[in-house]
Write a protein that holds these residues in place. Structure first.
Motif, PDB file in Angstrom:
ATOM      1  N   ASP A  59      -8.092   5.931 -85.494  1.00  0.00           N
ATOM      2  CA  ASP A  59      -8.627   4.666 -86.029  1.00  0.00           C
ATOM      3  C   ASP A  59      -9.485   4.910 -87.264  1.00  0.00           C
ATOM      4  O   ASP A  59     -10.037   3.972 -87.814  1.00  0.00           O
ATOM      5  CB  ASP A  59      -9.466   3.947 -84.963  1.00  0.00           C
TER       6      ASP A  59
ATOM      7  N   ASP B 227     -11.667   7.556 -78.820  1.00  0.00           N
ATOM      8  CA  ASP B 227     -12.561   6.406 -79.047  1.00  0.00           C
ATOM      9  C   ASP B 227     -12.068   5.524 -80.198  1.00  0.00           C
ATOM     10  O   ASP B 227     -11.907   6.002 -81.324  1.00  0.00           O
ATOM     11  CB  ASP B 227     -13.990   6.880 -79.393  1.00  0.00           C
ATOM     12  N   GLY B 228     -11.846   4.260 -79.909  1.00  0.00           N
ATOM     13  CA  GLY B 228     -11.397   3.337 -80.957  1.00  0.00           C
ATOM     14  C   GLY B 228      -9.889   3.340 -81.161  1.00  0.00           C
ATOM     15  O   GLY B 228      -9.357   2.524 -81.904  1.00  0.00           O
ATOM     16  N   THR B 229      -9.208   4.289 -80.507  1.00  0.00           N
ATOM     17  CA  THR B 229      -7.750   4.402 -80.646  1.00  0.00           C
ATOM     18  C   THR B 229      -7.055   4.097 -79.318  1.00  0.00           C
ATOM     19  O   THR B 229      -6.172   3.243 -79.246  1.00  0.00           O
ATOM     20  CB  THR B 229      -7.361   5.824 -81.119  1.00  0.00           C
TER      21      THR B 229
ATOM     22  N   ASP C 190      -9.493  11.289 -88.636  1.00  0.00           N
ATOM     23  CA  ASP C 190      -8.188  11.379 -87.973  1.00  0.00           C
ATOM     24  C   ASP C 190      -7.042  11.533 -88.971  1.00  0.00           C
ATOM     25  O   ASP C 190      -6.249  12.476 -88.894  1.00  0.00           O
ATOM     26  CB  ASP C 190      -7.925  10.114 -87.145  1.00  0.00           C
TER      27      ASP C 190
ATOM     28  N   ASP D 104      -6.447  10.444 -81.177  1.00  0.00           N
ATOM     29  CA  ASP D 104      -7.891  10.262 -81.112  1.00  0.00           C
ATOM     30  C   ASP D 104      -8.153   9.386 -79.875  1.00  0.00           C
ATOM     31  O   ASP D 104      -7.254   8.671 -79.431  1.00  0.00           O
ATOM     32  CB  ASP D 104      -8.351   9.559 -82.399  1.00  0.00           C
TER      33      ASP D 104
HETATM   34 MG   LIG Z   1     -11.948   7.147 -83.175  1.00  0.00          MG
END
Ligand SMILES: [Mg+2]
Length: 271
Positions: free
Chosen positions: A211, A13-15, A216, A11
């Motif tokens: 995340d 975004d955020g990962t 995910d 993933d």
């Molecule tokens: Mg994410």
């Protein structure tokens, strides 16, 4: 087992990053995977960007990629529409980039509530306005018009917190029109399957990294692939304890995962 992993489905975004900032360790980890004969795939539910946009975005980070490494919810939507809605008219709530990608894939797209629309497709529309929502409702109150969403994510990480994602836009339509969409992106295993079709190798050689548990981690579990959560985005240890979606591995950061994978390969952590 972590030591067996060659193919990583990340993933974004955020990962790997937040907004335009890469997390510490991301670049080295991605380069190490490719240098050691593995392959990185990027499975993102973000439908504001096309695969071309992503190659460009990664280039700005100094990371070389090819379009085929990006399995975006918008690309999966193109494949899905071509398969099930060939020649049909699709009303799209989406960014200009998403609409361009759909048109280039040969999908008949409209942005107006016209006659003979077969389906409403909602993406992560950062150009959303009230007129577009009204048009979507006009169509969704006709029960013969189908309702699709690119991804069920309710919110997308931003530097200050979160912004509304496709799932939240769909919620507005859901409570207004009384209908639920079918989501094409994660956790639908379609995106993972598209990656696995590109590389030979057994499911044990793949790892999904993300995340968020309900997209995910759920996607990896649905596809029969092991999963790792990183606590740099939405999920936290408390959510893992209470969720039905349990990752196989958990790390505070992407660097910790990188170190653990190298250690599992017998390579001593750190570069
Ligand atoms: Mg994410």
């Amino acid at each position: 087992m972590l030591g067996e992993k060659k193919y990583f489905l990340f993933d974004i975004d955020g990962t790997l990053a937040v907004d335009t900032t890469l997390y510490d360790g991301t670049k080295e980890f991605l380069e190490w995977i490719e240098e050691t004969g593995g392959r990185c795939f990027y499975i993102t539910n973000n439908s504001t960007k096309s695969r071309k946009d992503y190659v460009e975005k990664f280039k700005n980070w100094g990371i070389r990629t090819e379009e085929s490494q990006f399995m975006t919810a918008s690309y999966a939507a193109c494949l899905y529409l071509k398969k099930y809605y060939e020649g049909k008219k699709i009303f799209v709530l989406g960014t200009p980039s998403f609409i361009k990608e759909l048109k280039e894939a040969g999908i008949l797209v409209t942005e107006k509530a016209e006659d003979h629309v077969d389906c409403v497709l909602v993406g992560f529309d950062s150009t959303l306005n009230y007129d577009k929502m009204t048009d979507a409702c006009r169509l969704l109150f006709q029960k013969e018009v189908d309702f699709l969403g690119t991804n069920p994510d309710l919110r997308c990480p931003a530097s200050f917190g979160f912004i509304p994602d496709c799932g939240a836009i769909c919620r507005m339509l859901e409570v207004t029109a009384g209908r639920k969409p079918y989501f094409i992106g994660k956790p639908n295993r379609l995106i993972a399957d598209l990656c696995m079709q590109q590389c030979k190798g057994s499911p044990e050689e793949y790892l999904v990294v993300g995340d968020r548990l309900y997209t995910d981690i759920a996607c990896g579990i649905e596809a029969g692939i092991e999963t790792a959560v990183v606590y740099t985005g939405e999920a936290d240890p408390e959510e893992v304890r209470t969720s039905i979606w349990k990752p196989d591995y958990a790390f505070d950061t992407i660097r910790q995962l990188y170190d653990a994978v190298r250690k599992a390969r017998g390579e001593g952590a750190g570069r």
